[in-house]
Design a protein around this motif. Structure first.
Motif, PDB file in Angstrom:
ATOM      1  N   LEU A   1       0.824  -1.203   0.000  1.00 13.89           N
ATOM      2  CA  LEU A   1       0.000   0.000   0.000  1.00 13.89           C
ATOM      3  C   LEU A   1       0.863   1.260   0.000  1.00 13.89           C
ATOM      4  O   LEU A   1       0.503   2.276  -0.585  1.00 13.89           O
ATOM      5  CB  LEU A   1      -0.916   0.000   1.233  1.00 13.89           C
ATOM      6  N   LEU A   2       2.015   1.180   0.658  1.00  8.63           N
ATOM      7  CA  LEU A   2       2.910   2.330   0.674  1.00  8.63           C
ATOM      8  C   LEU A   2       3.380   2.672  -0.727  1.00  8.63           C
ATOM      9  O   LEU A   2       3.423   3.834  -1.130  1.00  8.63           O
ATOM     10  CB  LEU A   2       4.123   2.035   1.565  1.00  8.63           C
TER      11      LEU A   2
ATOM     12  N   VAL B   1       2.639   5.786   8.308  1.00 12.81           N
ATOM     13  CA  VAL B   1       2.804   4.358   8.571  1.00 12.81           C
ATOM     14  C   VAL B   1       1.865   3.871   9.660  1.00 12.81           C
ATOM     15  O   VAL B   1       1.244   2.808   9.545  1.00 12.81           O
ATOM     16  CB  VAL B   1       4.272   4.058   8.941  1.00 12.81           C
ATOM     17  N   THR B   2       1.730   4.645  10.715  1.00 17.48           N
ATOM     18  CA  THR B   2       0.858   4.241  11.818  1.00 17.48           C
ATOM     19  C   THR B   2      -0.586   4.096  11.348  1.00 17.48           C
ATOM     20  O   THR B   2      -1.268   3.120  11.667  1.00 17.48           O
ATOM     21  CB  THR B   2       0.934   5.255  12.965  1.00 17.48           C
ATOM     22  N   ARG B   3      -1.040   5.082  10.581  1.00 14.19           N
ATOM     23  CA  ARG B   3      -2.420   5.034  10.099  1.00 14.19           C
ATOM     24  C   ARG B   3      -2.633   3.851   9.154  1.00 14.19           C
ATOM     25  O   ARG B   3      -3.651   3.147   9.233  1.00 14.19           O
ATOM     26  CB  ARG B   3      -2.775   6.332   9.380  1.00 14.19           C
TER      27      ARG B   3
ATOM     28  N   GLU C   1      -2.926   0.671  11.124  1.00 14.02           N
ATOM     29  CA  GLU C   1      -4.237   0.577  11.771  1.00 14.02           C
ATOM     30  C   GLU C   1      -5.319   0.193  10.758  1.00 14.02           C
ATOM     31  O   GLU C   1      -6.200  -0.621  11.056  1.00 14.02           O
ATOM     32  CB  GLU C   1      -4.581   1.912  12.431  1.00 14.02           C
ATOM     33  N   GLU C   2      -5.249   0.768   9.576  1.00  7.00           N
ATOM     34  CA  GLU C   2      -6.221   0.435   8.539  1.00  7.00           C
ATOM     35  C   GLU C   2      -6.099  -1.029   8.133  1.00  7.00           C
ATOM     36  O   GLU C   2      -7.103  -1.702   7.888  1.00  7.00           O
ATOM     37  CB  GLU C   2      -6.030   1.335   7.324  1.00  7.00           C
ATOM     38  N   ALA C   3      -4.863  -1.525   8.064  1.00  8.60           N
ATOM     39  CA  ALA C   3      -4.647  -2.923   7.692  1.00  8.60           C
ATOM     40  C   ALA C   3      -5.256  -3.862   8.735  1.00  8.60           C
ATOM     41  O   ALA C   3      -5.878  -4.877   8.389  1.00  8.60           O
ATOM     42  CB  ALA C   3      -3.153  -3.200   7.531  1.00  8.60           C
ATOM     43  N   HIS C   4      -5.087  -3.530  10.022  1.00  3.24           N
ATOM     44  CA  HIS C   4      -5.709  -4.335  11.073  1.00  3.24           C
ATOM     45  C   HIS C   4      -7.235  -4.320  10.925  1.00  3.24           C
ATOM     46  O   HIS C   4      -7.905  -5.346  11.101  1.00  3.24           O
ATOM     47  CB  HIS C   4      -5.318  -3.795  12.455  1.00  3.24           C
ATOM     48  N   GLY C   5      -7.782  -3.155  10.574  1.00  2.00           N
ATOM     49  CA  GLY C   5      -9.227  -3.054  10.381  1.00  2.00           C
ATOM     50  C   GLY C   5      -9.712  -3.885   9.214  1.00  2.00           C
ATOM     51  O   GLY C   5     -10.764  -4.536   9.284  1.00  2.00           O
TER      52      GLY C   5
END
Length: 289
Positions: free
Chosen positions: A186-187, A201-203, A206-210
């Motif tokens: 995604l990056l 990166v943090t966001r 978090e989106e990936a975990h969601g």
């Protein structure tokens, strides 16, 4: 309604017999028929009179019967009491197994064949079948271990069938399920879109975990006996899944993914797993829209 059979293709190789053992165990768990199929093809293009076609047909037919008998013996040793059916067919391997897959629960193949006129998995045969078959295909590279079932989750509805298959396999085998979602690609997608400010990166983590949680929602309720470990990994999909294949009993992927940089199961990833994974690999076609 009758349970569809488990189908396994054989060509006399040791790899095919490993596939028979895996398929016999799968058919036992599903309480269904094991159908062992051998396809052979008469070579063409020789000058007239150079090859006795009838003699060659008879030799290939007799050889195929011997291989089917041996495969049935191996299946019955692996799963005593299992109902086994053997089928020999004169036809090219890929079309023959593609037809078998239409009515099968699973099509199982070895990773290496003998080559020649009867070679089952030399070259692109397995890759061709996973792009065409109507049922999940399992390629048995190694016998597998007592580790977890690993499933690649790409965050799209296309992976739903793979998730369903993986939960069912984990439940039937009393195994842990490791659900892997890879997000580093995604990056690259954001960077190539010309939006470097969005590289949070943090966001993204978090989106990936969601995304992973959303895709697993409902399945854990349907299979309360399955212990699920969620892994959100910043890595390349192929590398992450190959690493988790070490010690696994089965790796499950979809036959296609998002495409582009997000493509978890599209093209090279599933093919790379088929050639290099250290355990059996299941490629599951997406459900029709």
């Amino acid at each position: 309604m009758a349970v569809p059979p488990v189908v396994v293709g054989v060509d006399g190789s040791e790899s095919a017999l490993d596939a028979v053992r895996w398929a016999a165990d799968e058919a036992r768990r599903r309480e269904t028929l094991l159908r062992i199929v051998h396809a052979y093809q008469i070579p063409t293009g020789y000058p007239q009179g150079f090859v006795d076609v009838k003699m060659l047909h008879d030799v290939l037919l007799a050889q195929g019967k011997e291989w089917l008998v041996r495969a049935q013996e191996v299946a019955e040793e692996a799963a005593p009491g299992l109902t086994v059916e053997t089928v020999g067919v004169q036809a090219p391997t890929v079309p023959a197994l593609e037809r078998e897959a239409r009515d099968a629960a699973v099509l199982v193949l070895g990773s290496r064949g003998l080559g020649g006129f009867t070679g089952l998995l030399i070259g692109s045969t397995a890759v061709t079948l996973v792009t065409r078959a109507a049922c999940p295909i399992v390629v048995v590279r190694e016998p597998g271990r007592d580790g977890p079932v690993v499933v690649g989750v790409d965050g799209t509805p296309a992976s739903e069938a793979a998730i369903a298959f993986a939960f069912a396999e984990a439940s039937a085998r009393d195994a842990e399920l490791v659900a892997v979602h890879v997000w580093s690609d995604l990056l690259l997608e954001v960077a190539f879109a010309g939006e470097p400010a969005m590289l949070d990166v943090t966001r993204l983590a978090e989106e990936a975990h969601g995304v992973l949680g959303e895709r697993l929602a409902g399945w854990q309720e349907q299979y309360p006996d399955v212990v699920v470990t969620r892994e959100v990994v910043r890595d390349r999909a192929t590398r992450a899944l190959l690493r988790r294949a070490e010690g696994a009993r089965l790796v499950v992927v979809g036959s296609r993914g998002r495409g582009g940089f997000r493509g978890l199961m599209l093209g090279s990833t599933s093919q790379h797993l088929l050639y290099h994974a250290a355990c059996p690999v299941a490629v599951v076609p997406a459900r029709p829209e």
